[in-house]
Write a protein that holds these residues in place. Structure first.
Motif, mmCIF file in Angstrom:
data_model
loop_
_atom_site.group_PDB
_atom_site.id
_atom_site.type_symbol
_atom_site.label_atom_id
_atom_site.label_comp_id
_atom_site.label_asym_id
_atom_site.label_seq_id
_atom_site.Cartn_x
_atom_site.Cartn_y
_atom_site.Cartn_z
ATOM 1 N N TYR A 242 -0.971 13.800 162.319
ATOM 2 C CA TYR A 242 -0.611 15.169 162.694
ATOM 3 C C TYR A 242 0.317 15.759 161.637
ATOM 4 O O TYR A 242 1.152 15.059 161.054
ATOM 5 C CB TYR A 242 0.071 15.178 164.062
ATOM 6 C CG TYR A 242 -0.778 14.508 165.116
ATOM 7 C CD1 TYR A 242 -1.748 15.216 165.808
ATOM 8 C CD2 TYR A 242 -0.646 13.141 165.369
ATOM 9 C CE1 TYR A 242 -2.565 14.589 166.748
ATOM 10 C CE2 TYR A 242 -1.450 12.510 166.310
ATOM 11 C CZ TYR A 242 -2.416 13.237 166.995
ATOM 12 O OH TYR A 242 -3.216 12.615 167.917
ATOM 13 N N SER A 243 0.179 17.065 161.406
ATOM 14 C CA SER A 243 0.999 17.709 160.384
ATOM 15 C C SER A 243 1.439 19.097 160.832
ATOM 16 O O SER A 243 0.877 19.678 161.774
ATOM 17 C CB SER A 243 0.245 17.815 159.054
ATOM 18 O OG SER A 243 -0.817 18.748 159.135
ATOM 19 N N LEU A 281 -0.833 21.265 163.362
ATOM 20 C CA LEU A 281 -0.327 21.888 164.586
ATOM 21 C C LEU A 281 0.430 23.158 164.232
ATOM 22 O O LEU A 281 1.468 23.120 163.566
ATOM 23 C CB LEU A 281 0.589 20.914 165.334
ATOM 24 C CG LEU A 281 -0.026 19.546 165.696
ATOM 25 C CD1 LEU A 281 0.986 18.684 166.432
ATOM 26 C CD2 LEU A 281 -1.290 19.727 166.529
ATOM 27 N N LEU A 282 -0.078 24.285 164.688
ATOM 28 C CA LEU A 282 0.509 25.596 164.431
ATOM 29 C C LEU A 282 1.021 26.159 165.743
ATOM 30 O O LEU A 282 0.333 26.915 166.422
ATOM 31 C CB LEU A 282 -0.541 26.525 163.802
ATOM 32 C CG LEU A 282 -1.184 26.006 162.506
ATOM 33 C CD1 LEU A 282 -2.354 26.885 162.099
ATOM 34 C CD2 LEU A 282 -0.145 25.937 161.385
ATOM 35 N N ALA A 296 3.467 13.487 174.225
ATOM 36 C CA ALA A 296 2.953 14.637 173.487
ATOM 37 C C ALA A 296 3.536 14.696 172.084
ATOM 38 O O ALA A 296 4.714 14.373 171.861
ATOM 39 C CB ALA A 296 3.269 15.928 174.226
ATOM 40 N N ILE A 297 2.690 15.106 171.149
ATOM 41 C CA ILE A 297 3.123 15.469 169.805
ATOM 42 C C ILE A 297 3.117 16.993 169.754
ATOM 43 O O ILE A 297 2.067 17.624 169.933
ATOM 44 C CB ILE A 297 2.197 14.914 168.709
ATOM 45 C CG1 ILE A 297 2.005 13.401 168.876
ATOM 46 C CG2 ILE A 297 2.731 15.267 167.329
ATOM 47 C CD1 ILE A 297 3.231 12.582 168.607
ATOM 48 N N VAL A 298 4.281 17.590 169.538
ATOM 49 C CA VAL A 298 4.426 19.045 169.533
ATOM 50 C C VAL A 298 4.745 19.481 168.108
ATOM 51 O O VAL A 298 5.666 18.945 167.475
ATOM 52 C CB VAL A 298 5.553 19.490 170.489
ATOM 53 C CG1 VAL A 298 5.666 21.008 170.512
ATOM 54 C CG2 VAL A 298 5.320 18.935 171.893
ATOM 55 N N GLY A 299 3.993 20.438 167.589
ATOM 56 C CA GLY A 299 4.218 20.879 166.212
ATOM 57 C C GLY A 299 4.419 22.374 166.121
ATOM 58 O O GLY A 299 3.607 23.144 166.652
ATOM 59 N N VAL A 300 5.508 22.787 165.454
ATOM 60 C CA VAL A 300 5.771 24.217 165.304
ATOM 61 C C VAL A 300 5.677 24.614 163.832
ATOM 62 O O VAL A 300 5.843 23.792 162.930
ATOM 63 C CB VAL A 300 7.161 24.612 165.847
ATOM 64 C CG1 VAL A 300 7.225 24.398 167.352
ATOM 65 C CG2 VAL A 300 8.279 23.850 165.149
ATOM 66 N N GLU A 301 5.418 25.894 163.620
ATOM 67 C CA GLU A 301 5.457 26.424 162.265
ATOM 68 C C GLU A 301 6.899 26.449 161.781
ATOM 69 O O GLU A 301 7.845 26.180 162.523
ATOM 70 C CB GLU A 301 4.839 27.822 162.222
ATOM 71 C CG GLU A 301 3.348 27.812 162.526
ATOM 72 C CD GLU A 301 2.657 29.071 162.037
ATOM 73 O OE1 GLU A 301 2.778 29.382 160.826
ATOM 74 O OE2 GLU A 301 2.006 29.745 162.861
#
Length: 423
Positions: A242-243, A281-282, A296-301
């Protein structure tokens, strides 16, 4: 070349010249009693070295328009490292060489104010020479450090292992191994440099369950990834990769011909993440499920203190996770943790990068220091507040200057456990 650049370069060269002339005074002092041939070689070598510095500065000035161009990045960052090395070496030398002059001036001031002679100056010449020789010896420290940082340090990948305990970690995920990398800045590496492939092999050798990348794939341009996608495609993780994006990925530091061109570049950076195999993840999340339990893997800008963009939206990224008991947040800039993340108590672990540890610092038992800490209080390693934890990765690549001194490129191995321990 615009007038502002010319003025800046003029001031910069004037400062360098003043430092060099004072250092030259010291060189003459410590070589005054040696054989003429060796004295001439010493002085000649000193000015030849300085000529290379002036040439490098001049080249940068004449090629200021190429500073952001990918094909010149490695050259410019290497020149920056050379100039920094020269500056720091002569600065250390001048501090010691100047100590006697400062003492002499202090004695003069004391004499003029109090009307009496002092012994501050002592035997000026012998002491001056001694201090200058000490300065010459100590000047080899920054000289060697920058040389090592350029030739070896920037490629000396190390694995830092942390076991992090959380009360609410589901039992099915006990021992989950997360490998974090950050700030690849792939355009900074010499094309095809073997260190990158070796770092990928090192990551795979750790047999990660999950790989996360916390932003800054490029310096500015998506084209920097050309020739590197196939290298990073070799990354493997059992439960996915994930990125997120970092501040450099948006292309904000380049003067684009149009908004459309900038958008296309960003789209290409996003696609490069996906071509590598990352699930980008955006302001989104992904749920990992095992034996009926979830995390959960949570990704923000990117979200940073201004003037950095504040595009990260935790509320949006968190949607649909009301019944997930454990969350790992990917957010590029550690400033986000204090500014917003701590208000979201359900974010158990945040993983960030961005600071690079300034690519310079001291980390030995009892001492952890880098100049970057004066801008980013949470700049490297593990931080905790209440039950929430933040880990700041020191970076995979490098930017601005080609080197790492006391701040090796980092691959972080994080083991999740329900036991209360941090190791």
């Amino acid at each position: 070349m615009n007038s502002r650049v010319l003025i800046f370069m003029g001031i910069f060269i004037s400062i360098i010249l003043a430092i060099d002339l004072y250092a030259f005074k010291g060189i003459k002092l410590i070589t005054e009693n040696i054989k003429p041939i060796y004295r001439q070689l010493s002085i000649g070598g000193f000015w030849f070295f300085n000529f290379l510095v002036y040439f490098a500065v001049g080249w940068l000035a004449l090629n200021a328009d190429k500073f952001r161009a990918p094909e010149y990045t490695n050259i410019i960052f290497s020149i920056n490292a050379f100039i920094l090395m020269a500056f720091m070496t002569k600065l250390v030398f001048n501090i010691f060489h100047g100590a006697d002059d400062i003492t002499y001036l202090a004695s003069k001031v004391y004499h003029n104010v109090f009307g009496s002679k002092t012994n501050f100056a002592g035997d000026g010449m012998s002491r001056a020479k001694f201090l200058t020789l000490v300065g010459a010896g100590l000047a080899t420290v920054p000289l060697g450090a920058f040389a090592y940082g350029f030739t070896k340090g920037r490629f000396n990948f190390r694995v830092i292992r942390k076991t992090l305990g959380f009360d609410n970690l589901p039992a099915a995920f006990e021992g989950l191994k997360i490998i974090q990398i950050s700030d690849i800045h792939i355009g900074s590496f010499p094309k095809g440099h073997e260190s990158v492939a070796k770092a990928v092999e090192l990551i795979n050798s750790r047999k990660p369950d999950v790989i996360v990348f916390t932003g800054d794939l490029v310096n500015n341009f998506a084209s920097e990834t050309e020739g590197w996608i196939d290298v990073f495609k070799n990354l493997k993780a059992k439960h996915g990769m994930y990125s997120i994006l970092g501040n450099h990925d948006y292309g904000d530091y380049v003067q684009w011909n149009s908004r459309e061109e900038k958008k296309q570049n960003l789209d290409n950076v996003k696609q490069a993440n996906r071509d590598i195999g990352f699930d980008l993840l955006l302001n989104e999340n992904r749920v990992l499920e095992k034996d009926g339990e979830k995390i959960a893997i949570v990704g923000v800008e990117n979200w940073g203190l201004k003037p950095f963009p504040q595009l990260g939206d935790i509320n949006r990224a968190n949607q649909g996770l009301e019944n997930v008991p454990f969350k790992v947040l990917l957010s590029h800039d550690p400033s986000h943790w204090d500014a917003e993340v701590l208000n979201h108590k359900d974010m158990d672990l945040m993983l960030a990068g961005h600071t690079h540890g300034m690519q310079f610092g001291i980390e030995i038992p009892g001492i952890k220091w880098s100049p970057v800490q004066y801008k980013y209080p949470r700049w490297a390693g593990l931080y905790e507040k209440g039950k929430q934890k933040l880990y700041v990765n020191r970076g995979f690549g490098y930017h601005a200057y080609a080197g790492r001194i006391g701040m090796d490129p980092e691959i972080t191995e994080i083991i999740l456990t329900s036991k209360q321990q941090n190791a």
